[in-house]
Design an enzyme around this catalytic site. Structure first.
Site, PDB file in Angstrom:
ATOM      1  N   ASP A  46       0.747  -1.239   0.000  1.00 23.75           N
ATOM      2  CA  ASP A  46       0.000   0.000   0.000  1.00 23.75           C
ATOM      3  C   ASP A  46       0.770   1.277   0.000  1.00 23.75           C
ATOM      4  OD1 ASP A  46      -1.398   1.065   2.912  1.00 23.75           O
ATOM      5  OD2 ASP A  46       0.533   0.109   2.919  1.00 23.75           O
ATOM      6  N   TYR A  49      -2.208   5.424  -1.186  1.00 26.26           N
ATOM      7  CA  TYR A  49      -3.543   5.646  -0.717  1.00 26.26           C
ATOM      8  C   TYR A  49      -3.732   7.142  -0.395  1.00 26.26           C
ATOM      9  CZ  TYR A  49      -7.472   4.995   2.424  1.00 26.26           C
ATOM     10  OH  TYR A  49      -8.675   5.059   3.037  1.00 26.26           O
ATOM     11  N   ASP A  50      -2.774   7.686   0.329  1.00 25.67           N
ATOM     12  CA  ASP A  50      -2.906   9.084   0.730  1.00 25.67           C
ATOM     13  C   ASP A  50      -2.844  10.036  -0.450  1.00 25.67           C
ATOM     14  OD1 ASP A  50      -3.417   8.659   3.272  1.00 25.67           O
ATOM     15  OD2 ASP A  50      -1.661   9.707   4.069  1.00 25.67           O
ATOM     16  N   LEU A  96      17.336 -19.548  20.209  1.00 21.50           N
ATOM     17  CA  LEU A  96      18.120 -20.707  20.640  1.00 21.50           C
ATOM     18  C   LEU A  96      19.380 -20.839  19.804  1.00 21.50           C
ATOM     19  CD1 LEU A  96      15.253 -23.352  20.899  1.00 21.50           C
ATOM     20  CD2 LEU A  96      16.638 -22.516  22.803  1.00 21.50           C
ATOM     21  N   LYS A 131      11.186 -29.316  18.228  1.00 17.90           N
ATOM     22  CA  LYS A 131      11.212 -27.875  17.959  1.00 17.90           C
ATOM     23  C   LYS A 131      10.181 -27.636  16.858  1.00 17.90           C
ATOM     24  CE  LYS A 131      14.321 -24.037  17.003  1.00 17.90           C
ATOM     25  NZ  LYS A 131      13.699 -23.404  15.867  1.00 17.90           N
ATOM     26  N   CYS A 445      35.446  -4.622  -3.056  1.00 20.74           N
ATOM     27  CA  CYS A 445      35.421  -3.439  -3.914  1.00 20.74           C
ATOM     28  C   CYS A 445      36.104  -2.307  -3.154  1.00 20.74           C
ATOM     29  CB  CYS A 445      33.965  -3.081  -4.195  1.00 20.74           C
ATOM     30  SG  CYS A 445      33.727  -1.419  -4.780  1.00 20.74           S
TER      31      CYS A 445
HETATM   32  S1  IVH Z   1      12.473 -22.797  23.873  1.00 21.86           S
HETATM   33  C1  IVH Z   1      14.657 -19.382  25.796  1.00 21.86           C
HETATM   34  N1  IVH Z   1      11.192 -24.818  22.827  1.00 21.86           N
HETATM   35  O1  IVH Z   1      12.314 -21.769  18.339  1.00 21.86           O
HETATM   36  C2  IVH Z   1      14.308 -20.489  24.917  1.00 21.86           C
HETATM   37  N2  IVH Z   1      11.539 -22.915  21.472  1.00 21.86           N
HETATM   38  O2  IVH Z   1      14.990 -20.788  17.696  1.00 21.86           O
HETATM   39  C3  IVH Z   1      13.123 -20.230  24.141  1.00 21.86           C
HETATM   40  N3  IVH Z   1      10.558 -23.062  19.237  1.00 21.86           N
HETATM   41  O3  IVH Z   1      11.697 -18.429  19.098  1.00 21.86           O
HETATM   42  C4  IVH Z   1      12.794 -21.231  23.175  1.00 21.86           C
HETATM   43  N4  IVH Z   1       9.707 -25.070  19.454  1.00 21.86           N
HETATM   44  O4  IVH Z   1       9.655 -19.873  18.863  1.00 21.86           O
HETATM   45  C5  IVH Z   1      11.672 -23.591  22.620  1.00 21.86           C
HETATM   46  N5  IVH Z   1      10.037 -26.650  22.022  1.00 21.86           N
HETATM   47  C6  IVH Z   1      10.509 -25.437  21.840  1.00 21.86           C
HETATM   48  C7  IVH Z   1      10.328 -24.762  20.613  1.00 21.86           C
HETATM   49  C8  IVH Z   1      10.870 -23.496  20.477  1.00 21.86           C
HETATM   50  C9  IVH Z   1       9.855 -24.033  18.648  1.00 21.86           C
HETATM   51  C10 IVH Z   1      10.953 -21.786  18.602  1.00 21.86           C
HETATM   52  C11 IVH Z   1      10.681 -20.583  19.451  1.00 21.86           C
HETATM   53  C12 IVH Z   1      11.931 -19.767  19.428  1.00 21.86           C
HETATM   54  C13 IVH Z   1      12.740 -20.423  18.364  1.00 21.86           C
HETATM   55  C14 IVH Z   1      14.198 -20.349  18.722  1.00 21.86           C
END
Ligand code: IVH
Length: 718
Positions: A46, A49-50, A96, A131, A445
């Site tokens: 967008d 618009y303005d 992480l 994860k 460069c």
């Molecule tokens: S713990 C301080 N556990 O991974 C630690 N994170 O790369 C916080 N995530 O932003 C994360 N599954 O959104 C944790 N079982 C899990 C997770 C997880 C996905 C994501 C989370 C974080 C990202 C970090």
């Protein structure tokens, strides 16, 4: 030449033309409003618009009798300043660190043990859980009721998406037996089945409306995109799911271990991942990793690794975090997915420091559900070492957000016409000589300030998420502004509004294709509609007050990224102090030089880079112009308020209450500097049993000496 009414200045319009033009504008504005406020996928990026509204108002003023009954001026359609309100997390949302193989995991466990100074007989348990590859969400419950949901954002501040979160069935509105105040952290995701069904539905809708289908690339994008809908009714129609995996602020201790905490979450009514187990050693952890890997394709949702967390929460507290990631957790990633394709060409990209990076242009291929058409080749040596030639069949891989890489060449499939790549000796953009210094792998460069590629990359870095993070001003927009000569250096961003109001420039934001060309409808450029020019100005103005670490990072000084920017912000407290120190430190005999090198985490390379940045008059001038537009904030107040902020501490003797690493980390976290030797600049010496020469030096110099307990008492509550 016939000029369409759309192009004519208002002054030149006849009444008939004005009527046609008012009808056209009313329709365009109504369409823009519809997609801005109601559509799930803003098809028009967008802004103008303005400009449309302004033109409409001008014509109405010139031809008051022609004002339409459905005049856009009658409607309070002005878009809100930002799509979502910003919301500051009570505790930062961390990311992480990654482990890519078994050895990385073994080292992680060894690091944890070392940091806690545990002897071999002590067992350290870890939780291991999938994860989830989705979008992280922070849920604030007060007295058990969900009162706020926010995206991760930059980790400190996200977007308030409460109305949307309330539509997700997995997210309880009330928790049973929760502490008075609790921030629940988890991942919003979409199952494979729901993802495919959603894309099919969107494709049908697009076909019905005569639009090009624009499906989501993967379930993660679908989850993140659906969570950030302006209209909660659209989020409600998207099948989002949620798993809780952690917490931020909690008004009372929730448990003694991670496993117990997750169990308690489950009892409160939060969905937690059933594949979570407790492991007693590395072998257990790796065993669970393998079993989750085997389950991966049957889970029905995307996961990209296994997260291990130290189970004991008191140990998590002691371990704390470094940079943006906890020391007590790590993500063990699954191996990258691979595919075979053909290398069609090699292009050279010029980065913000002038580095020439070869980029492989590939015949598009799907890897792990994402279409890949580019891969990084790193540098000249890499191309030679792998003997990569244009026309070759190559194996590529990608892991998560990492840029795809070429793993190997299938030489047995090499066609006779495959050609070696001649690495250029001149910058492809400004044609200055590109030189490779002795011992360096990178060719750079030498064009410096005259090289437009470097200038654009510096500006992109300036507006990036970890730097100024100006909403609506991303890489594409910077390229356009730069090409149009509207923005050449950071200060120009902040003078856009004054120049527009003064009639010096005419800022139009038109919808563009990926290749940068304007999108036309009936021969007219299509105005973008997500954000008006006014919204851009207000987003820019919001950033005139800027946190010090962001400003220092934004300057793009070599070797000074997010982490070092934080270190400098904490050490110097204000931008002026930082700049003055860097200028003074040019003379190695000045105390400023030894102070700079004395900062924990700053070595000679970083110091030299900071000094040479401020030794360059062009940089200083550009910084001064920027500073006349913005107001840097002093370093974070919580740290500045601490009694040890900016003070230098020396630890000596054999420490009993904490390990040396732990002592250092804790001191840095509360804003102190840690030095290795005692001098007149030392503020405190913390002495454990057996302290010798440093203790003596401290008492001779009259430096305050304290025991470990006294030091801890002073930090209590910070
Ligand atoms: S713990 C301080 N556990 O991974 C630690 N994170 O790369 C916080 N995530 O932003 C994360 N599954 O959104 C944790 N079982 C899990 C997770 C997880 C996905 C994501 C989370 C974080 C990202 C970090």
């Amino acid at each position: 030449m016939i000029q369409s009414t759309a192009d004519k200045p208002v002054k030149e319009l006849t009444p008939d033309e004005a009527a046609v033009e008012l009808a056209r504008l009313a329709q365009l504005i109504a369409e823009a409003d519809k997609s801005y406020f109601g559509e799930d996928r803003p098809s028009l990026t967008d802004s103008e618009y303005d400009a449309l509204r302004r033109r409409n108002a001008l014509i109405e003023k010139a031809f008051p009798k022609l004002r339409r009954a459905d005049s856009p001026s009658e409607r309070v359609g002005a878009a809100p300043a930002g799509r979502f309100e910003k919301s500051r997390h009570l505790r930062p949302m961390l990311s992480l660190d990654n482990a890519f193989d078994d050895l990385d995991v073994t080292e992680f466990v060894a690091r944890v043990r070392r940091f806690l100074a545990l002897d071999e007989t002590v067992e350290v348990a870890f939780t291991a859980e999938p994860k989830i590859d989705g979008a992280s969400l922070n849920l604030l419950y007060v007295d058990g009721a969900l009162i706020l949901a926010a995206t991760r954002g930059d980790g400190e501040e996200g977007e308030n998406v409460t109305a949307n979160a309330l539509t997700i069935a997995d997210i309880p509105r009330r928790l049973a037996g929760a502490p008075e105040r609790l921030e629940v952290r988890g991942e919003v995701y979409m199952s494979h089945a729901d993802f495919f069904a959603l894309n099919a539905r969107l494709a049908e809708e697009a076909a019905r409306d005569g639009r090009e289908p624009d499906p989501f690339a993967n379930p993660r994008n679908a989850a993140a995109g659906s969570l950030r809908q302006i209209d909660p009714a659209i989020t409600a129609a998207r099948p989002l799911r949620f798993f809780a995996y952690g917490w931020g602020e909690a008004s009372e201790k929730i448990a003694v271990t991670q496993a117990e905490a997750i169990n308690r979450f489950r009892k409160m009514g939060l969905p937690v991942n059933p594949q979570t187990v407790r492991c007693l050693n590395v072998a257990d952890m790796l065993g669970h990793y393998r079993s989750i890997e085997a389950l991966r394709s049957d889970l029905g949702y995307d996961i990209d690794g296994v997260v291990y967390k130290v189970d004991r929460l008191d140990w998590q507290d002691r371990l704390g975090f470094v940079s943006r990631a906890p020391r007590w957790a790590i993500a063990h990633k699954f191996p990258a997915e691979q595919a075979i394709t053909v290398l069609e060409a090699i292009d050279i990209q010029v980065g913000r420091t002038g580095a020439l990076t070869p980029v492989a242009r590939l015949r598009p291929v799907t890897v792990g559900g994402v279409v890949v058409s580019n891969a990084t080749l790193h540098n000249q040596d890499e191309i030679e070492r792998k003997d990569i030639r244009i026309g070759d069949t190559v194996v590529i891989q990608r892991a998560g957000d990492v840029i795809p890489q070429i793993v190997e060449v299938r030489t047995e499939m090499r066609p006779a016409r495959a050609v070696r790549f001649a690495f250029p000796e001149n910058c492809p953009i400004c044609h200055s000589r590109a030189i490779r210094e002795e011992g360096e792998v990178v060719r750079r460069c030498t064009g410096g300030l005259i090289c437009p590629a470097q200038a654009i990359e510096r500006l992109k870095h300036f507006v990036s998420r970890q730097a100024f993070d100006i909403e609506g001003l991303g890489s594409k927009q910077i390229e356009t502004f730069f090409a149009d000569g509207l923005v050449r250096e950071p200060a120009d961003i902040f003078t856009l509004e004054a120049r527009q109001r003064g009639g010096e420039i005419n800022l139009f934001l038109w919808k563009r294709k990926a290749d940068g060309t304007q999108i036309l409808r009936d021969g007219q450029p299509v105005a973008t509609n997500q954000r008006s020019v006014e919204n851009l100005f207000s987003a820019i103005n919001d950033r005139r007050r800027i946190a010090l670490p962001r400003l220092i990072n934004a300057l793009g000084i070599r070797h000074v990224g997010e982490t070092n920017a934080r270190i400098f912000a904490t050490a110097y407290g204000s931008f002026d102090a930082f700049r003055n120190a860097a200028v003074a430190a040019r003379d190695n005999a000045e105390p400023a030089y030894s102070e700079l090198l004395g900062i924990e985490g700053v070595g000679p390379i970083v110091a030299a880079s900071v000094i040479s940045f401020f030794a360059e008059p062009h940089n200083c001038e550009a910084v001064s112009r920027l500073l006349s537009e913005i107001e840097p904030e002093a370093a974070a107040t919580t740290i500045a308020d601490s009694p040890v902020a900016g003070k230098t501490v020396v630890f000596t003797g054999s420490l009993e209450r904490f390990t040396r690493d732990e002592a250092k980390a804790r001191a840095l976290a509360v804003g102190a500097k840690v030095a290795g030797s005692v001098s007149a600049k030392t503020d405190f010496v913390v002495a454990g049993p057996g302290a010798g020469s440093k203790l003596k030096a401290a008492s001779e110099l009259g430096v305050k000496i304290m025991t470990e307990d006294e030091w801890l008492a002073m930090l209590d509550g910070l």
